[in-house]
Write a protein that holds these residues in place. Structure first.
Motif, short mmCIF file in Angstrom:
data_model
loop_
_atom_site.label_atom_id
_atom_site.label_comp_id
_atom_site.label_asym_id
_atom_site.label_seq_id
_atom_site.Cartn_x
_atom_site.Cartn_y
_atom_site.Cartn_z
N ASP A 32 11.49 3.33 10.71
CA ASP A 32 10.87 3.64 12.01
C ASP A 32 11.65 3.00 13.15
O ASP A 32 12.35 2.00 12.98
N GLY A 33 11.50 3.59 14.33
CA GLY A 33 11.99 2.97 15.55
C GLY A 33 13.48 3.08 15.79
O GLY A 33 14.04 2.27 16.55
N LEU A 34 14.13 4.07 15.20
CA LEU A 34 15.58 4.20 15.35
C LEU A 34 16.00 5.13 16.48
O LEU A 34 17.19 5.39 16.67
N GLN A 35 15.05 5.62 17.24
CA GLN A 35 15.34 6.66 18.23
C GLN A 35 16.44 6.26 19.21
O GLN A 35 17.39 7.02 19.46
N GLU A 36 16.33 5.10 19.77
CA GLU A 36 17.29 4.70 20.81
C GLU A 36 18.70 4.54 20.25
O GLU A 36 19.67 5.03 20.83
N MET A 37 18.82 3.88 19.09
CA MET A 37 20.15 3.67 18.51
C MET A 37 20.79 4.98 18.08
O MET A 37 21.99 5.21 18.30
N VAL A 38 20.02 5.85 17.44
CA VAL A 38 20.58 7.13 17.00
C VAL A 38 20.96 8.00 18.19
O VAL A 38 22.06 8.55 18.25
N SER A 39 20.07 8.10 19.15
CA SER A 39 20.35 8.92 20.32
C SER A 39 21.59 8.45 21.06
O SER A 39 22.42 9.25 21.51
N ALA A 40 21.73 7.13 21.18
CA ALA A 40 22.89 6.57 21.87
C ALA A 40 24.18 6.88 21.12
O ALA A 40 25.20 7.25 21.72
N GLY A 41 24.16 6.74 19.80
CA GLY A 41 25.36 7.02 19.01
C GLY A 41 25.75 8.48 19.06
O GLY A 41 26.93 8.82 19.20
N VAL A 42 24.76 9.36 18.93
CA VAL A 42 25.03 10.79 18.99
C VAL A 42 25.62 11.16 20.35
O VAL A 42 26.61 11.90 20.44
N ALA A 43 25.04 10.64 21.42
CA ALA A 43 25.54 10.95 22.77
C ALA A 43 26.93 10.37 23.00
O ALA A 43 27.80 11.02 23.60
N ALA A 92 8.43 9.09 9.06
CA ALA A 92 6.97 9.07 9.00
C ALA A 92 6.41 9.88 10.16
O ALA A 92 7.03 9.98 11.23
N VAL A 93 5.22 10.44 9.97
CA VAL A 93 4.65 11.30 11.01
C VAL A 93 4.47 10.57 12.35
O VAL A 93 4.84 11.10 13.39
N PRO A 94 3.91 9.34 12.38
CA PRO A 94 3.80 8.66 13.68
C PRO A 94 5.16 8.46 14.35
O PRO A 94 5.27 8.57 15.57
N ASP A 95 6.19 8.19 13.54
CA ASP A 95 7.52 8.02 14.10
C ASP A 95 8.07 9.36 14.60
O ASP A 95 8.81 9.41 15.60
N LYS A 138 10.16 13.12 21.54
CA LYS A 138 10.41 12.78 22.93
C LYS A 138 11.90 12.65 23.24
O LYS A 138 12.28 12.47 24.39
N THR A 139 12.75 12.73 22.21
CA THR A 139 14.19 12.60 22.40
C THR A 139 14.82 13.97 22.56
O THR A 139 14.15 15.00 22.45
N ASP A 140 16.14 14.00 22.78
CA ASP A 140 16.87 15.24 22.92
C ASP A 140 17.41 15.76 21.59
O ASP A 140 18.10 16.78 21.56
N ILE A 141 17.13 15.05 20.49
CA ILE A 141 17.62 15.46 19.17
C ILE A 141 16.56 16.33 18.49
O ILE A 141 15.38 16.00 18.49
N ALA A 142 17.01 17.43 17.90
CA ALA A 142 16.09 18.35 17.21
C ALA A 142 15.41 17.65 16.04
O ALA A 142 16.05 16.88 15.30
N VAL A 143 14.14 17.92 15.87
CA VAL A 143 13.34 17.35 14.78
C VAL A 143 12.96 18.46 13.81
O VAL A 143 12.43 19.50 14.21
N PHE A 144 13.22 18.23 12.51
CA PHE A 144 12.78 19.15 11.47
C PHE A 144 11.60 18.53 10.74
O PHE A 144 11.63 17.34 10.39
N THR A 145 10.55 19.32 10.51
CA THR A 145 9.44 18.90 9.69
C THR A 145 9.73 19.26 8.23
O THR A 145 10.68 19.99 7.94
N ARG A 146 8.90 18.74 7.33
CA ARG A 146 9.12 19.00 5.90
C ARG A 146 8.09 19.99 5.38
O ARG A 146 6.91 19.93 5.71
#
Length: 209
Positions: free
Chosen positions: A80-91, A104-107, A113-121
């Motif tokens: 959980d909580g990797l949004q900022e680090m992943v988004s920064a690296g991708v950008a 996880a669903v809450p995550d 809320k990010t600019d990266i596409a999210v896939f559900t399972r």
């Protein structure tokens, strides 16, 4: 249909999620699925809980960018909580083909809320995909049997989702029946269907994609 490798294009199990496997995959024009976790405040590539010496995600991102920043990258979010680090690296590396899944669903709510596409399972375990309306795509898995058919893929496509299919050999089953079904169906034409496989060159030759 697009073919991507699973944890890089590895030839022996020890090569999974290594620079060698990533470079082999990217040099042949295959994107990949890989696993991201945090370690000591940084982002690393690791399927299992990471230990010292795990590959920094920054290195993996740089390898993608050096070959083709538009390659499809399925980022399996293992913590959980990797949004900022992943988004920064991708950008930072200008990667345009990334999507995230398996969090996880809450995550996942935060990922939306990010600019990266999210896939559900969607699988024989997760029969009702979470956050379906908001998701950009579906990670279609089959843990115990090859339960899905082309109607399942078609329904997701009609709902405006991309579909990433887990090839049966990832779960120790023969892939021939499912690959034949996908090859022979017009549903899988185009780039909105992705096959994640351990044997991408074989898949490309078989599927013509």
């Amino acid at each position: 249909m697009i073919t991507i490798s699973h944890r890089g294009y590895w030839k022996t199990a020890t090569e999974k999620n290594t620079g060698l496997a990533f470079d082999r995959s990217f040099s042949l024009g295959f994107g990949t699925e890989t696993d991201l976790r945090d370690l000591d405040g940084g982002l690393v590539v690791s399927h299992d809980p990471p230990a010292a010496g795990a590959m920094p995600a920054e290195e993996m991102f740089a390898r993608v960018a050096a070959h083709d920043p538009g390659l499809p990258m399925a980022l399996n979010i293992k913590a959980d909580g990797l949004q900022e680090m992943v988004s920064a690296g991708v950008a930072r590396h200008g990667l345009t083909g990334c999507f995230v899944f398996d969090m996880a669903v809450p995550d996942a709510v935060q990922w939306l809320k990010t600019d990266i596409a999210v896939f559900t399972r969607h699988s024989d375990v997760e029969t009702v995909p979470a956050l379906y309306d908001q998701a950009a795509g579906v990670w279609l898995d089959a843990f115990r049997s090859d339960w899905w058919d082309m109607d399942v893929i078609a329904a997701h496509l009609e709902a405006g989702k991309r579909v990433a299919v887990v090839s049966p050999e990832l779960h120790g089953r023969d892939h021939t029946k499912m690959w034949t079904m996908m090859r022979d169906s017009p549903v899988c034409l185009g780039n909105d269907v992705i096959l994640c496989t351990d044997i991408p060159e074989t898949a490309k030759e078989f599927l013509g994609s």
